[in-house]
Design an enzyme around this catalytic site. Structure first.
Site, PDB file in Angstrom:
ATOM      1  N   THR A 237       0.848  -1.190   0.000  1.00 16.55           N
ATOM      2  CA  THR A 237       0.000   0.000   0.000  1.00 16.55           C
ATOM      3  C   THR A 237       0.882   1.238   0.000  1.00 16.55           C
ATOM      4  O   THR A 237       1.842   1.335   0.763  1.00 16.55           O
ATOM      5  CB  THR A 237      -0.938  -0.008   1.216  1.00 16.55           C
ATOM      6  OG1 THR A 237      -1.728  -1.194   1.153  1.00 16.55           O
ATOM      7  CG2 THR A 237      -1.846   1.207   1.222  1.00 16.55           C
ATOM      8  N   CYS A 325      32.088   4.610  11.654  1.00 13.88           N
ATOM      9  CA  CYS A 325      32.433   3.910  12.881  1.00 13.88           C
ATOM     10  C   CYS A 325      31.916   2.485  12.808  1.00 13.88           C
ATOM     11  O   CYS A 325      30.723   2.267  12.662  1.00 13.88           O
ATOM     12  CB  CYS A 325      31.777   4.612  14.069  1.00 13.88           C
ATOM     13  SG  CYS A 325      32.952   5.315  15.202  1.00 13.88           S
TER      14      CYS A 325
END
Ligand SMILES: *Cc1c(COP(=O)(O)O)cnc(C)c1O
Length: 387
Positions: A237, A325
């Site tokens: 949807t 990181c």
């Protein structure tokens, strides 16, 4: 404390006109656009308007616009969808070493599933050579994927030339254009691109909506199977509020673009000139002219990017570092590494990316903060020898 946002390549705030326009979608405009009744029909109308606005922005046809869940989904859909559809024709893909992870990791996934990928190198300024694309083509090449604008350096890549090469060899060409939208003119009609990816939250629409442009007549496999939404090309949807916001953002930015980018370019120049004047040992990363108007990637030698980012954040200035990181260790940026920039210089790179809300005061504030912060960090650096 003053707050300055210099991270528009990571995400943008929703444009006030867009936010205002989509408010009713949290209320009375709740219908499912696939429903035949009034509630569905009124939403369907706005949804299809959005498709037209997006098509207009990139000079394409509305039927060529597929709404997706994000830019990453568009990249995945384009690359995997094409690879699955053409698996009997060949299994070789050409891309570059500086793509967004949504492209690179999709290609790595395909490599683990029997495909062969060539990653083209870049030069010291982060540019690729169209001739290298030509040389990498094999009889089993099914796809070339090269981004238009690099998110870390702001470089614009030669996709017009690459599109010509792909088209001559009848190879499908996909381009990640997420960072190019709203910052440079896009004309699908004149570019020989078959598939292109876009993301709402990089152009002042909300997060969680993307677009896959697919040229008429092209066919790729679907990744999300289910109902017949988006012409059975992407089930689920529809994210009506997201799509309507994206369409409105396209329409708004199409009008504002020239003015906004002209202003941003002046600010970026002021920022760069100011930094180069007040701070020494700064390296400019990227191509000097073939670039987006808003992005600066700079290495502050002898300073760790993470420390600089944190120090600037403490002063209210939001920037990003080139490194990601992972599990406690910071890895240098794959883009800067691909440009053959020494590891220490990569580790000291930060990206400043400007946007429509930035002002001269933002730039001047940053210029009043950066030199002192860099000097303090360098004093603590064992590598920095004071002149
Ligand atoms: C942000 C970005 C993406 C990913 O878009 P999302 O909507 O965040 O998934 C892909 N490519 C580039 C170049 C980007 O900058």
């Amino acid at each position: 404390m003053r707050r300055v946002y210099f991270d528009y390549n990571a995400t943008t705030p929703v444009h006030p006109a867009v936010a205002e326009f989509v408010r009713p979608f949290l209320g009375e405009l709740f219908g499912n656009p696939s429903s035949l009744h009034w509630a569905g029909r009124e939403v369907r109308r706005f949804f299809e308007d959005a498709r037209e606005q997006a098509a207009d922005m990139i000079n394409a046809e509305p039927e060529e616009i597929i709404f997706t869940g994000c830019g990453s989904e568009s990249d995945n859909h384009a690359i995997k969808g094409l690879a699955y559809a053409k698996r009997d024709k060949g299994r070789h893909i050409i891309t570059t070493t500086i793509e967004h992870p949504a492209v690179l990791n999709t290609c790595r996934y395909l490599q683990a599933h029997g495909y062969d990928v060539t990653y083209l190198p870049v030069d010291n300024e982060g540019q690729i050579e169209p001739d290298d694309v030509k040389k990498a083509i094999r009889s089993d090449t099914i796809l070339i994927s090269v981004m238009y604008a690099n998110n870390e350096t702001g470089n614009l890549l030669p996709i017009r030339e690459i599109g010509e090469i792909a088209s001559e060899h009848r190879i499908t060409f996909h381009s990640d254009m997420v960072q190019a939208m709203g910052k440079t003119d896009l004309d699908m009609d004149s570019l020989k691109v078959d598939l292109a990816s876009f993301s709402g939250h990089k152009v002042y629409a909300p997060k969680g909506v993307g677009i896959l442009y697919m040229r008429e007549g092209r066919e790729i496999d679907s990744l999300i199977h289910g109902g017949h939404q988006e012409g059975s090309r992407r089930a689920g949807t529809e994210n009506t509020m997201g799509a309507v916001a994206f369409g409105r953002a396209c329409e708004t930015m199409q009008k504002e673009m020239n003015e906004v980018n002209g202003r941003i370019e002046v600010l970026r120049k002021r920022l760069l000139d100011g930094i180069l004047e007040k701070v020494d040992h700064v390296r400019f990363n990227g191509h000097p002219t073939r670039r987006l108007p808003n992005t600066l990637n700079l290495s502050f030698e002898y300073v760790e990017a993470e420390s600089l980012l944190i120090a600037l954040d403490l002063n209210g200035i939001a920037v990003s570092s080139g490194s990601a990181c992972s599990s406690g260790s910071t890895e240098p940026s794959h883009v800067l590494t691909a440009m053959n920039i020494p590891a220490e210089t990569c580790q000291s790179a930060i990206r400043l990316s400007l946007g429509r809300d930035n002002t001269e005061e933002d730039v001047d504030y940053a210029l009043s903060v950066i030199p002192g912060v860099v000097a303090r960090l360098r004093e603590m650096s064992p590598l920095y020898k004071r002149p």
